[in-house]
Design a protein around this motif. Structure first.
Motif, mmCIF file in Angstrom:
data_model
loop_
_atom_site.group_PDB
_atom_site.id
_atom_site.type_symbol
_atom_site.label_atom_id
_atom_site.label_comp_id
_atom_site.label_asym_id
_atom_site.label_seq_id
_atom_site.Cartn_x
_atom_site.Cartn_y
_atom_site.Cartn_z
ATOM 1 N N LYS A 256 0.832 -1.219 -0.150
ATOM 2 C CA LYS A 256 -0.094 -0.081 -0.055
ATOM 3 C C LYS A 256 0.829 1.360 0.122
ATOM 4 O O LYS A 256 0.586 2.117 -0.676
ATOM 5 N N SER A 257 2.031 1.349 0.794
ATOM 6 C CA SER A 257 2.871 2.254 0.826
ATOM 7 C C SER A 257 3.543 2.569 -0.506
ATOM 8 O O SER A 257 3.607 3.774 -0.824
ATOM 9 N N GLN A 258 3.651 1.465 -1.218
ATOM 10 C CA GLN A 258 4.467 1.749 -2.492
ATOM 11 C C GLN A 258 3.614 2.178 -3.577
ATOM 12 O O GLN A 258 3.865 2.900 -4.302
ATOM 13 N N VAL A 259 2.324 1.716 -3.538
ATOM 14 C CA VAL A 259 1.480 2.097 -4.678
ATOM 15 C C VAL A 259 1.056 3.543 -4.167
ATOM 16 O O VAL A 259 0.956 4.404 -5.346
ATOM 17 N N SER A 260 1.046 4.144 -3.220
ATOM 18 C CA SER A 260 0.607 5.664 -2.891
ATOM 19 C C SER A 260 1.685 6.558 -3.415
ATOM 20 O O SER A 260 1.181 7.453 -3.656
ATOM 21 N N GLY A 261 2.769 6.217 -3.476
ATOM 22 C CA GLY A 261 4.010 7.021 -4.132
ATOM 23 C C GLY A 261 4.427 6.648 -5.524
ATOM 24 O O GLY A 261 5.550 7.068 -6.015
ATOM 25 N N GLU A 262 3.914 5.560 -6.217
ATOM 26 C CA GLU A 262 4.422 4.998 -7.584
ATOM 27 C C GLU A 262 3.654 5.610 -8.621
ATOM 28 O O GLU A 262 2.288 5.564 -8.518
#
Length: 813
Positions: free
Chosen positions: A59-65
């Motif tokens: 989730k954290s990587q999706v939010s900034g990708e």
């Protein structure tokens, strides 16, 4: 050596995130006792927090990708995490069932006022089991939550990728006619030149490594092998497959479809092997940098698409063997279009190589946009040139008096779509939407590859099924002799298998269109998508698993076959050897068939995964429908069951209902078939046979009675007439001796003496024919004896006047 580790690039991030999990699992397995049949047990208390941690990291990587490929990798990770959580939750269910069984053995705790006590050890054991059950319930709920959370995250990633695609397509990067588009050729303010020089130096170093002593002969060998495969290998491979098609394939369309598919496959194999040999020639050493290996690997993957474009184009046009051409294309049009497949494949390879080069180098945005624009410009121009050249050749043929082939509506729509898409690409480039133009360009190529492959494979499947089951071929004759079936059934099997094959191909094409585009997926990845779809992945919310549906269809077909075989055995072999009459045997066979079909349908729905506790609303809707629209159908169905069990009428009975008289031939689920004397059939609803008055002439007594009423004048000799009538009845072979025929004095009227002659026949069905024969004989005998039948008397009333008779005379009987 040359490695292909970048094939697993989409999973590197997942491995990094799961590394602690795998490490802990390895420690647990090492600590667990090793047995030959013992399986490692998963510790849910350890695995579930790690899965939750992985979900949070995704989730954290999706939010900034924002990268499209990275989002695709994260989506795959989310789906895999969902599957792992579901597997873990399912693995915990048997443990909970085991705890329930143990608690059932201990029983509930005694009530304080019951006067019963239990030992401290039993109470402690029950408390421990209840705590374990509560913990397992919480873990199952947590696994379900992780599964649903991962599925929701996957859906969000898909929506995010779709939104990013829309924003990229809507981005105006400047017209291709403006200076901004061509600025990277003259601009020196970025570091693209230095990056390109560095990467070119790496490529030169890679080439130098391949020519070092000890590696030089291997490089030469791989290069020679590549050239031989591309030239002689492709040519002689195609010639060999053509020889196989002519001499080994049965006559018919299978030869043409096989040869067309062989041309496409040999071209694809030659191109892919050539690029693989080039890769092994220059990048097989371990000293080659990872960036160069990644770049060469992308070129090898790109060769698959280029080989498909060239191979499908050659197979579609078939200029070397015009008489074997599969589609209806004139030779002039095919020759005019011959250069375009290799040109398109070359353009795709060149500009995809440029894009891969830019990706490896990390060039600036302006340089990437210019490369994308040139790609779209040449591909769009090629598509427009194909359409224009086709129309020009067809017009030239029509002007010379040689009209071209008639095109179908589908072909016209395809050409129109290609023309409009090419124009849309060029217009997008002019107004500045470079990303949209590139997207449309590669979508045209991707759709062409998919639809071209579908065309040839569907033709091959259809022709192969027809040839396999045709009695003109050895395989068809062998199948017919082995199974002893009719030619009509073989044709039906060929049509059915061909339709199933086409349906499967359509599903694969639809899946490919929805799950990938050109250069964003590989054939191996597409096959993996198909396998996952087969197992139900992606359809979790619908509770649809294609594998279960196929199993259900197989169960339905096998069940119907077994049911019909047993029914045929009962009807032809077993029941005829019993003392049951024909009607009873038909009733039993019909009841058995109805019950069997109901059980097969229920079993099929169960294999499909249909849960009956979720069909309450369907049952409610059906109850309303039964009360209105289905009332008559249900009433007739129940009446049919009553007829089969109570048997007031049965198959073979002679019945009369509502003025209709005939033999019952069949009692179906809804209606009964009654055959009349003129061999026509009347369909009577079963409810009428239950609710109305029915005359069953053959029920209880099989004999029939032939009664004839005759009226004679008053001046006859009744005794002599009686003797003549009895003689006629006794001489007829159908009249039974017991009970003997009789003549009774029926009535004495002003018209004469009414005599009734009665005799019995063996069956009700002989009454009509026996009565006809008796009347012929009676009239013949009476005429010989000079005895006539009484005729109706006529009374004439006349009114006389002075002028004579009037015109209003009347005749009264």
């Amino acid at each position: 050596m040359f490695t292909f580790r970048t094939l697993f690039a989409p999973f590197l991030l997942m491995l990094a995130l799961l590394a602690p999990t795998f490490s802990q699992a390895a420690d647990n397995n090492a600590a667990a006792p090793q047995g030959e049949d013992a399986a490692p047990k998963v510790n849910a208390s350890v695995e579930l927090p790690k899965m939750q941690k992985i979900l949070d990291k995704i989730k954290s990587q999706v939010s900034g990708e924002n990268n499209e490929s990275k989002l695709g990798q994260l989506n795959e990770m989310a789906l895999e995490l969902s599957g792992n959580a579901d597997t873990l939750g399912q693995a915990l269910v048997p443990q909970r069932q085991q705890l329930d069984a143990q608690l059932a053995v201990l029983g509930p705790a005694p009530k304080p006022d019951s006067g019963m006590t239990e030992t401290l050890e039993v109470a402690r054991k029950r408390s421990s089991l209840e705590n374990q059950k509560t913990k397992l319930d919480d873990q199952i709920k947590q696994a379900e939550g992780i599964k649903n959370g991962a599925l929701t995250l996957s859906s969000q990633i898909v929506n995010l990728r779709r939104d990013q695609l829309k924003s990229q397509l809507a981005l105006n990067a400047g017209s291709i006619l403006g200076p901004r588009f061509w600025a990277p050729l003259a601009s020196t303010q970025d570091l693209d030149g230095e990056k390109i020089s560095d990467f070119l130096s790496e490529l030169q170093d890679t080439a130098a490594l391949s020519w070092e002593p000890g590696w030089r002969f291997g490089t030469i060998g791989w290069l020679i092998a590549a050239m031989l495969v591309m030239t002689l290998g492709r040519r002689y491979g195609e010639e060999f497959l053509a020889w196989v098609s002519i001499h080994k394939m049965p006559e018919g369309r299978l030869r043409r479809s096989f040869l067309a598919s062989a041309i496409a496959l040999t071209t694809l194999a030659a191109v892919v092997l050539t690029f693989n040999f080039f890769a092994l020639a220059f990048a097989r050493r371990d000293e080659v940098s990872s960036d160069v290996q990644d770049f060469i690997l992308r070129l090898v993957q790109l060769s698959v698409y280029c080989g498909l474009i060239a191979g499908l184009g050659r197979a579609f046009l078939s200029t070397r063997r015009p008489s074997w051409r599969l589609p209806a294309i004139s030779n002039e049009v095919a020759l005019a279009l011959k250069p375009f497949p290799p040109i398109t494949a070359a353009l795709v390879f060149i500009f995809q190589t440029v894009e891969s080069f830019n990706y490896s180098v990390g060039t600036s945005l302006n340089t990437t946009i210019m490369a994308n624009g040139l790609t779209a410009l040449l591909i769009g121009s090629t598509g427009l040139a194909i359409s224009m050249r086709t129309n020009r050749v067809r017009r030239r043929m029509a002007q010379k008096g040689n009209p071209p082939e008639a095109r179908s509506t589908l072909v016209g729509l395809i050409q129109m779509g290609l023309t409009l898409t090419a124009l849309a690409i060029l217009i997008s480039l002019v107004i500045g939407y470079i990303s949209l133009a590139r997207f449309l360009s590669y979508e045209v190529i991707w759709c062409g590859i998919l639809f071209g492959s579908f065309y040839f494979l569907s033709q091959l499947v259809t022709d192969g099924c027809e040839s396999l089951f045709s009695i003109q071929t050895r395989s068809g004759r062998r199948i017919q002799s082995s199974l002893n079936i009719d030619e009509r059934h073989l044709q039906q099997a060929a049509t059915l298998l061909g339709a199933l094959g086409k349906t499967l191909l359509i599903g694969i094409v639809a899946l490919a269109l929805l799950n990938g585009t050109f250069a964003s997926t590989t054939p191996i990845g597409l096959i993996q998508k198909v396998i996952e779809f087969w197992g139900g992945k992606g359809l979790e919310s619908l509770n649809i698993v294609p594998a279960h549906m196929v199993n259900a269809i197989i169960c339905l077909v096998v069940g119907i076959y077994v049911l019909r075989s047993v029914r045929r055995w009962l009807d032809k072999e077993f029941l005829p050897k019993t003392t049951m009459d024909a009607g009873m045997r038909v009733s039993l066979v019909t009841l058995f068939s109805n019950i069997g079909y109901v059980l097969i349908i229920l079993l099929t729905l169960s294999i499909m995964g249909l849960q009956w506790n979720k069909l309450a609303w369907i049952v409610s809707a059906l109850s309303v429908g039964i009360g209105f629209g289905l009332q008559e159908i249900v009433k007739n169905f129940i009446s049919g069951l009553i007829l089969l069990t109570e048997r007031p009428v049965k198959v073979g009975d002679l019945v009369s209902i509502s003025g209709i008289e005939g033999d019952i031939r069949r009692i179906n689920v809804r209606a009964t078939e009654i055959q009349l004397s003129d061999k026509s059939t009347v369909i009577v609803p079963n409810s009428q046979l239950i609710s109305q008055n029915v005359r069953n002439a053959t029920m209880g007594n099989a004999q029939g009675v032939v009664t004839i009423l005759l009226t004679f004048p008053l001046n006859i000799d009744p005794v002599r007439v009686r003797e003549i009538l009895l003689e006629v009845y006794e001489e007829n072979e159908r009249i039974l001796e017991m009970p003997a025929p009789s003549v009774s004095f029926k009535d004495l009227t002003p018209a004469g003496i009414v005599l009734s002659v009665t005799g019995n026949v063996a069956s009700q069905r002989q009454i009509s024919s026996a009565k006809s024969d008796l009347l012929f004989d009676i009239l013949t005998r009476l005429r010989k004896e000079g005895i006539v039948l009484s005729t109706p008397q006529t009374m004439i009333i006349e009114r006389r006047t002075q002028q004579g008779l009037t015109d209003d005379s009347q005749q009264l009987p």
